[in-house]
Enzyme design. Structure first.
Site, PDB file in Angstrom:
ATOM      1  N   THR A   1       0.808  -1.217   0.000  1.00  0.00           N
ATOM      2  CA  THR A   1       0.000   0.000   0.000  1.00  0.00           C
ATOM      3  C   THR A   1       0.838   1.263   0.000  1.00  0.00           C
ATOM      4  O   THR A   1       0.476   2.263  -0.632  1.00  0.00           O
ATOM      5  CB  THR A   1      -0.916   0.012   1.250  1.00  0.00           C
ATOM      6  OG1 THR A   1      -1.838  -1.046   1.121  1.00  0.00           O
ATOM      7  CG2 THR A   1      -1.680   1.316   1.378  1.00  0.00           C
TER       8      THR A   1
ATOM      9  N   THR B   1       1.613  -4.746   4.187  1.00  0.00           N
ATOM     10  CA  THR B   1       1.422  -5.143   5.587  1.00  0.00           C
ATOM     11  C   THR B   1       0.853  -6.552   5.734  1.00  0.00           C
ATOM     12  O   THR B   1       1.073  -7.196   6.758  1.00  0.00           O
ATOM     13  CB  THR B   1       0.468  -4.159   6.300  1.00  0.00           C
ATOM     14  OG1 THR B   1      -0.781  -4.123   5.596  1.00  0.00           O
ATOM     15  CG2 THR B   1       1.073  -2.770   6.374  1.00  0.00           C
TER      16      THR B   1
HETATM   17  N1  ASP Z   1      -2.617  -5.692   0.442  1.00  0.00           N
HETATM   18  C1  ASP Z   1      -1.544  -4.806   0.842  1.00  0.00           C
HETATM   19  C2  ASP Z   1      -0.276  -5.598   0.921  1.00  0.00           C
HETATM   20  O1  ASP Z   1      -0.063  -6.308   1.866  1.00  0.00           O
HETATM   21  C3  ASP Z   1      -1.867  -4.177   2.141  1.00  0.00           C
HETATM   22  C4  ASP Z   1      -0.822  -3.234   2.668  1.00  0.00           C
HETATM   23  O2  ASP Z   1       0.223  -3.010   2.121  1.00  0.00           O
HETATM   24  O3  ASP Z   1      -1.078  -2.657   3.723  1.00  0.00           O
HETATM   25  O4  ASP Z   1       0.539  -5.528   0.010  1.00  0.00           O
END
Ligand code: ASP
Length: 352
Positions: free
Chosen positions: A22, A98
């Site tokens: 993200t 994340t």
């Molecule tokens: N779907 C994303 C990922 O894990 C969520 C994020 O980065 O917070 O790449």
């Protein structure tokens, strides 16, 4: 991978490795979904990085991924890049989605052996281009921590860690607990390694340093992923348990148990555990509880698992147990040695 030199200067040098997530995403006007964009644009978004009096270089992985697509191949790529660049930089910051950041941090903590420099994973809940983003603060503090030295010029945090929402946590102690708020990660069984307020306060007594007894920094990338996770739940059927524990493709199983390491005491269940043990399967007991530890001596149901050959995962997270198993299975065919190592603290992943 595209090299991008952001600022040339003296003193420390940091390598940022952008894998996706993200933090570097923006909205696709066509379908309004978040998709990764070029890391150079992240740099434009964080001019504050230019205020550091040291060199910050970056590498962008190709392809950039949503971390739901993270695989051991990504960890190997990161480990190899850190190995190649180890002498050129004082610390490494990995920008990562994340969703699987705790898995990646856990696996890397085992793969990077005798690590003497900071490897800080970070990301964000809101893309860095959005006004209320948490990405800027996470990135800037991660860079500062990765470059921090003590009075002898040694890295303050020579560990694989996650920095998120003001906290620096040992990577293999973390788990993602919130998909909506900025406090996405928790280190449920260990206090943070550092807290960022007006100053960054380091919890020096908790930070691990390589003792050099087994040599210099090196990486181990030959992971064996033949591991399953069995989450115990009321009504679980003998067939499901048998398929997971005794399946021919599985060398090891993480059993996620209730409370302090308890599972059904029914005869079919314990018999299946015994059968799996006879087949040479490695079974490690990790609690479904967010906080606390497995103690198989407490209740008869836990004791039965121990007697049947299940090893205690202590207060390990599932993410950490998975990375540790991939690493240990890759290192050896000797089930006895692997069981011994599972109960041993290798990278501060368990409180023992
Ligand atoms: N779907 C994303 C990922 O894990 C969520 C994020 O980065 O917070 O790449």
């Amino acid at each position: 991978m595209k090299p991008n030199e952001y600022k040339r200067n003296t003193r420390s040098a940091i390598l940022m490795i952008y894998t996706g997530g993200t933090i570097g995403m923006k909205q696709d006007p066509l379908d309004m979904t978040l998709k990764p964009f070029d890391f150079d644009q992240i740099i434009e978004e964080v001019p504050e990085l230019g205020k550091f009096a040291f060199k910050i270089d970056s590498r962008t992985f190709d392809p950039l991924i949503d971390s739901s697509d993270a695989e051991p191949a990504l960890w190997k790529k990161i480990a190899k890049l850190i190995y190649e660049k180890y002498d050129d930089y004082d610390g490494f910051v990995i920008l990562h989605g994340t969703d699987t950041m705790s898995f990646s941090a856990s696996a890397l903590s085992f793969m990077l052996e005798e690590l003497g420099k900071p490897v800080v994973l970070t990301g964000s809940q809101l893309p860095i281009g959005v006004p209320r983003t948490d990405g800027k603060e996470n990135l800037i503090s991660s860079v500062e921590i990765a470059s921090a030295k003590d009075e002898y010029g040694h890295a303050k945090v020579p560990e694989v860690a996650i920095f998120f929402n003001s906290l620096l946590m040992r990577g293999n102690r973390t788990t993602k607990v919130n998909s909506e708020n900025f406090n996405a990660f928790l280190s449920p069984n260990m206090p943070p390694l550092a807290e960022a307020g007006i100053n960054i306060k380091y919890n020096s007594s908790l930070i691990r340093h390589p003792d050099g007894r087994t040599g210099d920094f090196r990486i181990f990338t030959d992971l064996d992923t033949r591991v399953s996770i069995l989450k115990i739940h009321p009504g679980i059927t003998p067939q499901v348990v048998r398929n997971i524990l005794c399946g021919p493709e599985t060398r090891a199983v993480i059993i996620e148990t209730y409370g302090s390491g308890n599972a059904p005491s029914k005869k079919w269940f314990i018999d299946t555990i015994k059968e799996a043990y006879e087949m040479g399967k490695i079974m490690v007991n990790v609690t479904q509880c967010l906080r606390g530890s497995v103690n198989m001596d407490l209740y008869a149901t836990g004791k039965a698992l121990e007697k049947a050959g299940v090893v205690s995962g202590n207060d390990s997270t599932t993410e950490s147990a998975l990375g540790k198993l991939y690493y240990l299975l890759g290192k050896s065919d000797d089930s006895k040695w692997i069981r011994t190592m599972l109960e041993r603290d290798l990278r501060g992943e368990i409180s023992k």
